[in-house]
Design a protein around this motif. Structure first.
Motif, PDB file in Angstrom:
ATOM      1  N   GLY A  16      13.795 -48.731 -25.994  1.00 14.28           N
ATOM      2  CA  GLY A  16      12.760 -49.380 -25.183  1.00 14.28           C
ATOM      3  C   GLY A  16      11.370 -48.899 -25.544  1.00 14.28           C
ATOM      4  N   THR A  17      11.250 -47.574 -25.755  1.00 15.12           N
ATOM      5  CA  THR A  17       9.928 -47.024 -26.081  1.00 15.12           C
ATOM      6  C   THR A  17       9.461 -47.495 -27.455  1.00 15.12           C
ATOM      7  OG1 THR A  17      10.433 -45.097 -24.753  1.00 15.12           O
ATOM      8  CG2 THR A  17       8.606 -44.893 -26.291  1.00 15.12           C
ATOM      9  N   HIS A  18      10.398 -47.481 -28.419  1.00 10.85           N
ATOM     10  CA  HIS A  18      10.022 -47.947 -29.759  1.00 10.85           C
ATOM     11  C   HIS A  18       9.566 -49.406 -29.683  1.00 10.85           C
ATOM     12  CE1 HIS A  18      10.251 -47.676 -34.232  1.00 10.85           C
ATOM     13  NE2 HIS A  18      10.283 -48.989 -34.077  1.00 10.85           N
ATOM     14  N   ALA A  19      10.360 -50.207 -28.992  1.00  6.86           N
ATOM     15  CA  ALA A  19      10.012 -51.632 -28.872  1.00  6.86           C
ATOM     16  C   ALA A  19       8.670 -51.797 -28.158  1.00  6.86           C
ATOM     17  CB  ALA A  19      11.110 -52.372 -28.111  1.00  6.86           C
ATOM     18  N   PHE A  20       8.503 -51.073 -27.052  1.00  7.03           N
ATOM     19  CA  PHE A  20       7.280 -51.229 -26.258  1.00  7.03           C
ATOM     20  C   PHE A  20       6.048 -50.796 -27.035  1.00  7.03           C
ATOM     21  CE2 PHE A  20       4.124 -49.291 -23.412  1.00  7.03           C
ATOM     22  CZ  PHE A  20       3.733 -50.421 -22.720  1.00  7.03           C
ATOM     23  N   THR A  21       6.112 -49.622 -27.675  1.00  2.82           N
ATOM     24  CA  THR A  21       4.889 -49.128 -28.340  1.00  2.82           C
ATOM     25  C   THR A  21       4.557 -49.938 -29.589  1.00  2.82           C
ATOM     26  OG1 THR A  21       6.282 -47.418 -29.260  1.00  2.82           O
ATOM     27  CG2 THR A  21       4.769 -46.745 -27.548  1.00  2.82           C
ATOM     28  N   THR A  22       5.580 -50.308 -30.371  1.00  2.00           N
ATOM     29  CA  THR A  22       5.260 -51.098 -31.569  1.00  2.00           C
ATOM     30  C   THR A  22       4.752 -52.484 -31.156  1.00  2.00           C
ATOM     31  OG1 THR A  22       7.610 -51.652 -31.741  1.00  2.00           O
ATOM     32  CG2 THR A  22       6.783 -49.933 -33.223  1.00  2.00           C
ATOM     33  N   MET A  23       5.306 -53.020 -30.078  1.00  4.95           N
ATOM     34  CA  MET A  23       4.837 -54.330 -29.602  1.00  4.95           C
ATOM     35  C   MET A  23       3.430 -54.218 -29.022  1.00  4.95           C
ATOM     36  SD  MET A  23       8.193 -56.076 -27.972  1.00  4.95           S
ATOM     37  CE  MET A  23       9.703 -56.144 -28.887  1.00  4.95           C
ATOM     38  N   ALA A  24       3.179 -53.124 -28.321  1.00  5.45           N
ATOM     39  CA  ALA A  24       1.830 -52.924 -27.772  1.00  5.45           C
ATOM     40  C   ALA A  24       0.829 -52.776 -28.915  1.00  5.45           C
ATOM     41  CB  ALA A  24       1.804 -51.680 -26.890  1.00  5.45           C
ATOM     42  N   ALA A  25       1.246 -52.056 -29.975  1.00  2.27           N
ATOM     43  CA  ALA A  25       0.365 -51.900 -31.140  1.00  2.27           C
ATOM     44  C   ALA A  25       0.127 -53.257 -31.800  1.00  2.27           C
ATOM     45  CB  ALA A  25       0.984 -50.935 -32.136  1.00  2.27           C
ATOM     46  N   GLY A  26       1.194 -54.061 -31.907  1.00  2.00           N
ATOM     47  CA  GLY A  26       1.059 -55.408 -32.466  1.00  2.00           C
ATOM     48  C   GLY A  26       0.115 -56.252 -31.633  1.00  2.00           C
ATOM     49  N   ALA A  27       0.269 -56.150 -30.320  1.00  2.00           N
ATOM     50  CA  ALA A  27      -0.622 -56.905 -29.425  1.00  2.00           C
ATOM     51  C   ALA A  27      -2.062 -56.447 -29.610  1.00  2.00           C
ATOM     52  CB  ALA A  27      -0.194 -56.695 -27.976  1.00  2.00           C
ATOM     53  N   PHE A  28      -2.231 -55.126 -29.809  1.00  2.00           N
ATOM     54  CA  PHE A  28      -3.579 -54.591 -30.023  1.00  2.00           C
ATOM     55  C   PHE A  28      -4.182 -55.184 -31.303  1.00  2.00           C
ATOM     56  CE2 PHE A  28      -6.436 -51.445 -31.909  1.00  2.00           C
ATOM     57  CZ  PHE A  28      -7.335 -51.261 -30.871  1.00  2.00           C
ATOM     58  N   GLY A  29      -3.359 -55.254 -32.375  1.00  2.00           N
ATOM     59  CA  GLY A  29      -3.844 -55.826 -33.643  1.00  2.00           C
ATOM     60  C   GLY A  29      -4.240 -57.276 -33.485  1.00  2.00           C
ATOM     61  N   PHE A  30      -3.381 -58.047 -32.832  1.00  2.00           N
ATOM     62  CA  PHE A  30      -3.635 -59.481 -32.634  1.00  2.00           C
ATOM     63  C   PHE A  30      -4.880 -59.684 -31.773  1.00  2.00           C
ATOM     64  CE2 PHE A  30      -3.111 -63.678 -30.848  1.00  2.00           C
ATOM     65  CZ  PHE A  30      -2.539 -64.416 -31.871  1.00  2.00           C
ATOM     66  N   LEU A  31      -4.924 -58.930 -30.668  1.00  2.00           N
ATOM     67  CA  LEU A  31      -6.047 -59.091 -29.737  1.00  2.00           C
ATOM     68  C   LEU A  31      -7.365 -58.605 -30.337  1.00  2.00           C
ATOM     69  CD1 LEU A  31      -4.313 -58.035 -26.411  1.00  2.00           C
ATOM     70  CD2 LEU A  31      -5.155 -60.310 -26.974  1.00  2.00           C
ATOM     71  N   SER A  32      -7.284 -57.601 -31.216  1.00  2.00           N
ATOM     72  CA  SER A  32      -8.514 -57.109 -31.847  1.00  2.00           C
ATOM     73  C   SER A  32      -9.148 -58.206 -32.691  1.00  2.00           C
ATOM     74  CB  SER A  32      -8.225 -55.898 -32.735  1.00  2.00           C
ATOM     75  OG  SER A  32      -7.742 -54.860 -31.950  1.00  2.00           O
ATOM     76  N   VAL A  33      -8.304 -58.876 -33.491  1.00  2.00           N
ATOM     77  CA  VAL A  33      -8.830 -59.972 -34.328  1.00  2.00           C
ATOM     78  C   VAL A  33      -9.381 -61.079 -33.430  1.00  2.00           C
ATOM     79  CG1 VAL A  33      -8.188 -61.787 -35.981  1.00  2.00           C
ATOM     80  CG2 VAL A  33      -7.338 -59.468 -36.297  1.00  2.00           C
ATOM     81  N   LEU A  34      -8.640 -61.401 -32.393  1.00  2.00           N
ATOM     82  CA  LEU A  34      -9.090 -62.457 -31.466  1.00  2.00           C
ATOM     83  C   LEU A  34     -10.407 -62.051 -30.789  1.00  2.00           C
ATOM     84  CD1 LEU A  34      -8.196 -65.191 -30.169  1.00  2.00           C
ATOM     85  CD2 LEU A  34      -7.229 -63.859 -28.311  1.00  2.00           C
ATOM     86  N   ALA A  35     -10.479 -60.774 -30.399  1.00  2.00           N
ATOM     87  CA  ALA A  35     -11.696 -60.302 -29.720  1.00  2.00           C
ATOM     88  C   ALA A  35     -12.893 -60.360 -30.661  1.00  2.00           C
ATOM     89  CB  ALA A  35     -11.487 -58.879 -29.212  1.00  2.00           C
ATOM     90  N   ILE A  36     -12.702 -59.931 -31.904  1.00  2.00           N
ATOM     91  CA  ILE A  36     -13.813 -59.964 -32.872  1.00  2.00           C
ATOM     92  C   ILE A  36     -14.275 -61.406 -33.058  1.00  2.00           C
ATOM     93  CG2 ILE A  36     -14.416 -59.616 -35.315  1.00  2.00           C
ATOM     94  CD1 ILE A  36     -12.464 -57.201 -35.277  1.00  2.00           C
TER      95      ILE A  36
END
Lengths: 394, 256
Positions: free
Chosen positions: A161-181
């Motif tokens: 669960g932790t691996h899934a959650f943190t890697t997914m959160a990191a992925g969301a951060f990457g996606f949202l960063s591009v969207l935010a920029i």
């Protein structure tokens, strides 16, 4: 009958898959199947390669906890960058565009419904991508980590669960960063100016993401021992934030295990590894707080800027994206005089230049090629011992 | 009744549409003529609510369309100048999407789609993706989409663009029949012949301003011209077309 929001959300979701950049002519089921298979098999191969070191040997929880930081960093970094690239591949489709305005504008649908549908489709698309990217590695990697130690089902599920959650959160951060920029720049510059810089910005971000992706294996070396040492730790490296989150949530699973089965010859190394790992705990907590804050902040910026830019349908009139007339003429004049003198060569030359700058697919390909070149150059330069070479000459 | 009241649209201070006022009544076909860049499409977009006028208002049955845009759009059919369609959908899927978004009963939508595809002669291509369609085929899909909900107001912005001769003839008769059934129609076009034969009234636009608004017959009489084309030339063309043609031919003959 489905309501307009869900109908449009489905339509926009389909548009993400049938993006001109990804599948100009292919059938959407085929595209989906091929894309999912590529992502899943890539994750599978990488996981199998990384997992080898945990499968062999004896139970050494301290060392496993310490060396697994490298691999976790790699997973987190990759998820972040791949999701950033997904957003970049969908760059023009991320927001409502002039075509949507022309087609949906004269229909009896309130603007809010169109916006909600687009935002829902975007979230679903990003969510689906991040799950496909990280689900299989989460199970296999977490299983590999505990092959030589005995943990209960709760601990095992915590790891997955932790691996899934943190890697997914990191992925969301990457996606949202591009969207935010993208959206922040759009909001600040306005539509006309943003369209002029959009292609350059997209290409620059692709170069950054692909270069970082290629350099990631090198960057993830000895994370726990060296990069996270109190005197060296950098709080400006986003994958480290999420690594902190990972360890704060599930680091105890391995670290709390009894060291009873550790062979005597490895005991000293195991004790040292455990000490090093435990000395990083404070940093893990701090990094975890940064990760949560950064994710919330980037989501807030992306959400706010996206809402501002898309609260109304864009104008159906597309302003010109060309270079200013004088500059274009000057560049053409220089090229004709010094680079391409024959009419046929000139025709091919200008066609290529214009196609490269205006076609999204070509732009992306060029940026990826440039990024890979840049990554190889960086790796090669890292390997050159300039000082040593100079001393040898002297 | 659709009414444009003193519509003005400025871009960077320059008026693309300037004080345009006219009425389109039920059963009337108003031809909207003008050279390229005269502001026809801009007016059409303001009438559909796609563009907000810098000043002036558009009313439908006496009410500002901005007050109830969704209600107005329920009764509006629009065929745009540019065939903007989603290229990854097939013709049938596109029409189904429009029908569903307009909340029409599924059975009725299917019946109408089948009939339109058949009548416009694109049934064989119905399942192909729109990216493979010719401009004329896309135009037929757009016309079908505009008629799907039986609108009261129709705005055609150069609908004949890309259509073959047969389709243009069908369109001409279709527009006339729709007007007979009480639809208010604005027909923007370059083709004088169609406008002259089909429209009950003609508005000529030049540099964003209305320079004539009357029936084709009255305009011919007033200007003592034999055809609408000659009226148009007199009102709009500032240079001699023959001289312009000669200049173009001379330029084409230039070798060095």
């Amino acid at each position: 009958m489905p309501d307009a929001t869900s109908l449009l959300a489905r339509h926009f979701f389909r548009r993400f898959i049938e993006n001109d950049l990804i599948s100009p002519d292919a059938d959407r089921h085929q595209t989906l199947a091929v894309a999912s298979a590529c992502i899943i098999s890539f994750g599978l191969v990488v996981t199998m390669l990384l997992a080898v070191k945990y499968l062999a040997g004896v139970p050494i929880p301290g060392q496993t906890a310490l060396i697994s930081l490298d691999d976790k960093f790699l997973y987190i970094g990759w998820s972040m960058l791949v999701m950033g690239l997904v957003a970049l591949a969908e760059w023009d489709a991320l927001a409502l565009d002039a075509r949507d305005a022309s087609i949906l504008g004269p229909l009896p649908i309130p603007g809010g419904v169109i916006f909600r549908a687009k935002a829902t489709a975007l979230l679903l698309f990003a969510g689906a991508c991040v799950v496909v990217l990280n689900m299989v590695p989460s199970i296999i990697f977490s299983s590999a980590l505990i092959t030589k130690v005995v943990v209960g089902p709760v601990a095992y599920l915590t790891l997955i669960g932790t691996h899934a959650f943190t890697t997914m959160a990191a992925g969301a951060f990457g996606f949202l960063s591009v969207l935010a920029i993208r959206e922040l720049l759009h909001a600040v510059l306005g539509t006309a100016r943003f369209r002029r810089v959009s292609a350059v910005l997209q290409a620059a971000l692709v170069v950054f993401c692909v270069t970082a992706l290629c350099l990631m294996p090198g960057l993830s070396n000895r994370i726990g021992r060296v990069q996270m040492a109190p005197e060296r730790i950098s709080y400006a490296m986003p994958p480290l934030w999420f690594l902190g989150l990972y360890e704060t949530s599930a680091g105890h699973v391995l670290d709390d295990l009894p060291r009873t089965g550790v062979p005597r010859r490895l005991l000293a190394a195991e004790t040292r590894a455990t000490e090093i790992y435990r000395s990083r705990r404070a940093a893990f907590h701090q990094l975890a707080r940064i990760a949560i804050g950064a994710l919330a902040l980037v989501a807030l910026i992306a959400g706010a800027a996206y809402s501002v830019n898309n609260r109304r349908l864009p104008s159906p009139i597309s302003p010109s994206q060309d270079l200013p007339h004088r500059l274009r003429r000057w560049l053409m004049g220089v090229s004709e005089r010094w680079i391409v003198r024959r009419p046929l060569t000139r025709a091919g030359f200008f066609f290529t230049l214009q196609t490269l700058s205006r076609s999204g697919a070509h732009r992306l390909t060029m940026a990826i090629a440039m990024a890979i070149g840049l990554a190889f150059t960086t790796v090669a330069l890292q390997g050159i011992n300039v000082q040593g070479a100079l001393k040898t000459r002297e | 009744m659709l009414e444009a009241n003193h519509l003005v649209k400025r871009f960077f201070g320059v008026a693309a549409v300037d004080e345009v006022t006219f009425v389109v009544r039920p059963g009337e076909i108003v031809g909207y003529l003008g050279p390229n860049g005269s502001g026809k499409t801009m007016t059409a977009r303001m009438l559909t609510g796609l563009l907000t006028p810098t000043s002036g208002i558009v009313t439908f049955n006496g009410r500002d369309i901005a007050a109830d845009m969704v209600g107005y759009h329920r009764r509006l059919g629009y065929v745009p100048e540019e065939p903007h369609l989603y290229p990854f959908l097939s013709g049938r899927e596109y029409l189904q999407l429009i029908g569903r978004l307009r909340e029409l009963p599924a059975a009725l939508v299917e019946k109408k789609i089948d009939a339109f595809l058949e009548l416009f002669g694109i049934r064989d291509a119905a399942e192909q993706s729109i990216s493979a369609y010719s401009k004329g085929m896309k135009q037929k899909v757009l016309i079908s989409a505009a008629l799907l909900h039986d609108p009261d107001v129709l705005i055609f912005d150069e609908p004949e663009s890309g259509l073959d001769v047969t389709a243009v003839l069908v369109l001409r008769n279709l527009v006339r029949m729709l007007a007979e059934r009480g639809k208010a129609i604005l027909y923007s076009s370059h083709i004088m012949e169609i406008v002259e034969k089909v429209c009950t009234r003609v508005i000529i636009l030049h540099r964003g301003r209305i320079v004539a608004d009357d029936s084709a017959e009255r305009l011919r009489e007033l200007r003592s011209q034999r055809s609408l084309e000659q009226v148009f030339s007199e009102l709009v063309l500032r240079s001699d077309p023959e001289k312009t043609a000669r200049d173009i031919a001379d330029m084409a003959a230039l070798h060095a």
